[in-house]
Design an enzyme around this catalytic site. Structure first.
Site: not given
Length: 522
Positions: A279, A100, A163
Site C-alpha cells: 500500500e 461502516h 485494512d
C-alpha cells in the site's frame, strides 16, 4: 444525458416513489401486520435500536426505519423478505452489519433494518472449517476478525483482507473488499467459492460459478441490490507466523509510483518470492504522525520525518509486507532485499518492523481504541474512495494532492494511494473498476466535527469536478450518487446487465434502498 429505462422498471420506480409518499400513513398498518408474523418477537421498536439503525459510521445521513429485525437464523430474514414481497404495499429492507458505510447505504427509511450481527450467537452459519482445511464456511454476519481468529487456531488463513477487520463478511463481499493484498490475490470477491443468498423474492439460493452463476456474479460487488449474503465459502491457505513490515519514504511522485508498479508486477498467487502486501499513503504537513498510518515510525526517527514533511509538504510512503514462518525465517531477509533492490526511496528513510501476522492484519484496531477513548471515533466521516487509471495518476497527483488538498489545507486523516492489477478481478461480477490493466485506489479517509463535515464534502465534490474536467475516468469505490445518470455512468457497459439482474432478483426494489440506485427518493 437522458437515460432510457425499460417501461416495467419505470413503472416500478413510480410505484416505489408512491409507496414512499404514502408510507408514513401506512406505518401503523405495517407494524400491526408485522406483529402477526412468527418473527414478531424478533422485531425491535426500541428507540435505542431505531436510533442506532438510523445512523452509520459516516454520521452524515440519517434515515429512520420502522423496526429492526434481530434474526437468529437466515430463515428469519427470508420470512421478513417474503412478507414484504407478498404485501400489497411492500416495504424496504436493509441488511446492516457493523454499519461502516458512510452515506446511509445500510439504512431503510420507513422500512426494516436487519441487524445481521444478532445471528452471531444464533442458529446461522458461524465459522466452520473444512476437515481438509481447504475452505471455511462463514456466516455473512461474522466479522473478518472472527474469521482470522478461528482459522489461525488451525494454522490457516484467508489471503485477501480489508485494512479494518471489524467488518462483516457479507458487507465486504457486497462491495469488493480491498487492501494491500489485492494486487496479488485480488479483492475478497475474487476469493469466494460459493455463497448463500436470500433474494428480493425471498428465494434462498446457494450459488457458485457453476451453480446459479447469474446470482453469484450479481451479488458479489452488487451493493446489496440482488440479495442478502448469509454464507460464504472462503478458500484458506497455510498461515504465516510473522511478517517483515517495511515503510519507505519518497518526495518524488514518479519514483513512488514507478516503484509500486514494479513491485506489483511480481504477482503470481503461488510465487513465494512475491510480496504479500503493498500500500501507499501520503504524509502531509497539515496532518499528524500520530494516526494509524504513521504511528509505525520509531519515535527517535520522527523528528527527521517531520522535518522532511515540513520541507516538501507532501511525502509519499510506500508500505510493504513479506510473510515468513519457521521454514522461511532464514531466507526472508534475502528475498526482501532482492525485491527492494534498485528502488528509489530516500536514503536513510527506510523503516522496518518485525511483527506477528495477526498483529499486522489487525493494525487498525489499536488506533480505533485510541480514538474511541478520545471521543473521536463516532464522528462524521466524509470519505471519498476512488479508482484511478494508471495513465492519469500523475495528473491526479498534480491536480488533487498538490493543488486541491494543499490549498484547502483541511486534510488531516489518512490518504491512501496504491495500485492494483485488473487481471485479479472478475469482470463478470457487479463491481466496477477502470479499464486499464493497472489502476490505483485513492482513499481520503477524513474525519470531521459535526459542524464542519460539509467543508470536506465540498472538497470531495471539487476533486470529482476536477477529474471530470481533466478527463480522468474515475470509478468510485463504495460509490455514492444522487442521480440515475450518475449510476448509469458509474456502471457504464455493466448497467444493462445490472438493471436486468435487479428485475430478476429484486423486482419490487425491496433491498438496500440506501444505495439510492433504483429509488432515489430514499
Amino acid at each position: 444525458m437522458a437515460v432510457a429505462l425499460p417501461s416495467f422498471l419505470t413503472a416500478i420506480m413510480i410505484m416505489s416513489r408512491l409507496m414512499a409518499f404514502i408510507g408514513i400513513t401506512r406505518n401503523n398498518d405495517m407494524s400491526s401486520k408485522l406483529q402477526a408474523l412468527d418473527i414478531a418477537p424478533k422485531l425491535s421498536y426500541d428507540p435505542s435500536a431505531i436510533e442506532s439503525a438510523s445512523q452509520d459510521f459516516g454520521h452524515i445521513v440519517k434515515a429512520v426505519p420502522q423496526a429492526v429485525l434481530l434474526p437468529s437464523s437466515p430463515w428469519d430474514i427470508a420470512s421478513l423478505v417474503n412478507f414484504s414481497y407478498s404485501n400489497s404495499v411492500p416495504f424496504s429492507i436493509a441488511a446492516r452489519g457493523n454499519s461502516h458505510s458512510v452515506n446511509g447505504q445500510a439504512m431503510a427509511k420507513n422500512g426494516v433494518v436487519i441487524d445481521m450481527t444478532s445471528m452471531k450467537n444464533g442458529n446461522g452459519t458461524g465459522i466452520r472449517i473444512a476437515s481438509d482445511g481447504s475452505y471455511a464456511d462463514v456466516g455473512g454476519q461474522q466479522f473478518w476478525i472472527d474469521v482470522l481468529n478461528a482459522t489461525l487456531g488451525l494454522g490457516l488463513t484467508p489471503v485477501s483482507w480489508t485494512d479494518y477487520l471489524y467488518l462483516t463478511v457479507g458487507g465486504t463481499l457486497s462491495n469488493a473488499g480491498i487492501s494491500g493484498q489485492t494486487f496479488r490475490y485480488g479483492p475478497q470477491i475474487s476469493n469466494v467459492y460459493e455463497i448463500d443468498v436470500i433474494t428480493g423474492i425471498a428465494d434462498f439460493v446457494t450459488c457458485s460459478p457453476n451453480n446459479n452463476s447469474d446470482l453469484f456474479y450479481a451479488a458479489l460487488g452488487g451493493l446489496g441490490q440482488f440479495g442478502i449474503i448469509t454464507r460464504a465459502r472462503i478458500p484458506l491457505e497455510p498461515a504465516p507466523k510473522r511478517v517483515k513490515w517495511v515503510r519507505m519514504l519518497y518526495t518524488d511522485f514518479s519514483d513512488f509510483t514507478r516503484d509500486q508498479e514494479l513491485l506489483i508486477s511480481k504477482n503470481g498467487r503461488n510465487d513465494n518470492k512475491a510480496l504479500n502486501y503493498l500500500e501507499g499513503s501520503l504524509l502531509l504537513d497539515q496532518g499528524s504522525l500520530d494516526n494509524w498510518r504513521s504511528s509505525f515510525f520509531p519515535p527517535q526517527d520522527q523528528p527527521k520525518i517531520i522535518s522532511l514533511i515540513t520541507k516538501f509538504r507532501i511525502v509519499y510512503c510506500l508500505e510493504i509486507v513479506k510473510h515468513y514462518d519457521g521454514q522461511t525465517k532464514t531466507t526472508v531477509d534475502k528475498d526482501l532485499q532482492q525485491l527492494l533492490k534498485g528502488l528509489s526511496y530516500l536514503p536513510g528513510f527506510m523503516f522496518e518492523k518485525d511483527a506477528k501476522y495477526e498483529e499486522f492484519l489487525n493494525r487498525v484496531h489499536s488506533e480505533e481504541l485510541k480514538l474511541k477513548a478520545k471521543g473521536l471515533w463516532d464522528v462524521p466521516h466524509p470519505w471519498l474512495n476512488l479508482f484511478i487509471p494508471k495513465s492519469k495518476i500523475s495528473d491526479f497527483n498534480d491536480g488533487v494532492f498538490k493543488s486541491i488538498v494543499l490549498q484547502r489545507n483541511i486534510t488531516t486523516g489518512p490518504v491512501l494511494v496504491y495500485p492494483m492489477n485488473r487481471k485479479k478481478w472478475d469482470d463478470r461480477m457487479s463491481a466496477v473498476i477502470p479499464d486499464e490493466e493497472i489502476f490505483y485506489t485513492v482513499g481520503l479517509l477524513q474525519s470531521s466535527g459535526f459542524d464542519d463535515w460539509r467543508t470536506f464534502e465540498d472538497q470531495n465534490k471539487e476533486i470529482l469536478q476536477f477529474c471530470e474536467k481533466a478527463g480522468i475516468k474515475v470509478k468510485q469505490y463504495l460509490p455514492h450518487y444522487t442521480t440515475k445518470e450518475g449510476w448509469v455512468n458509474h456502471f457504464g457497459s455493466k448497467w444493462s446487465t445490472f438493471q436486468k439482474r435487479k428485475l430478476q432478483f429484486d423486482p419490487k426494489l425491496l433491498l438496500s434502498p440506501g444505495q439510492r440506485i433504483f429509488n432515489n427518493n430514499q
